[in-house]
Design a protein around this motif. Sequence first.
Motif: not given
Length: 101
Positions: A8-19, A24-29, A59-70
């Motif tokens: 999986s690919i983990s991404e961390v939410a920053v201010r203004g991020d949604g799922i 999008r960032r997980a796909l780029k990775t 809604a996502l909290a700033i600093g929340e991590t989501m994992e996207f399965s490869t």
Amino acid sequence: PEATSTGSISEVAVRGDGITHLARRALKTYLATHEGLQLTKEHKIYIEDFLQNQTGTRALAIGETMEFSTDMIANAITAAQQLSPQQLQNLSVYAAQVLVL
């Protein structure tokens, strides 16, 4: 972003991020490690929507991590590559609104 050993690919939410932003960032990775894939902006829009729909809407909290399965990303890519020319044309409206894909 971090690719884990669990596939999986983990991404961390920053201010203004949604799922969708994290998808999008997980796909780029993912694409950085799978260089042979040729995807249009329309394919990428479809893939990030696919990932967001599989993950949910909230809604996502700033600093929340989501994992996207490869595996889920690979499935989204396969589905995107099977889109008809008409479906891709419909997605071009949305792809034009995103500056960086």
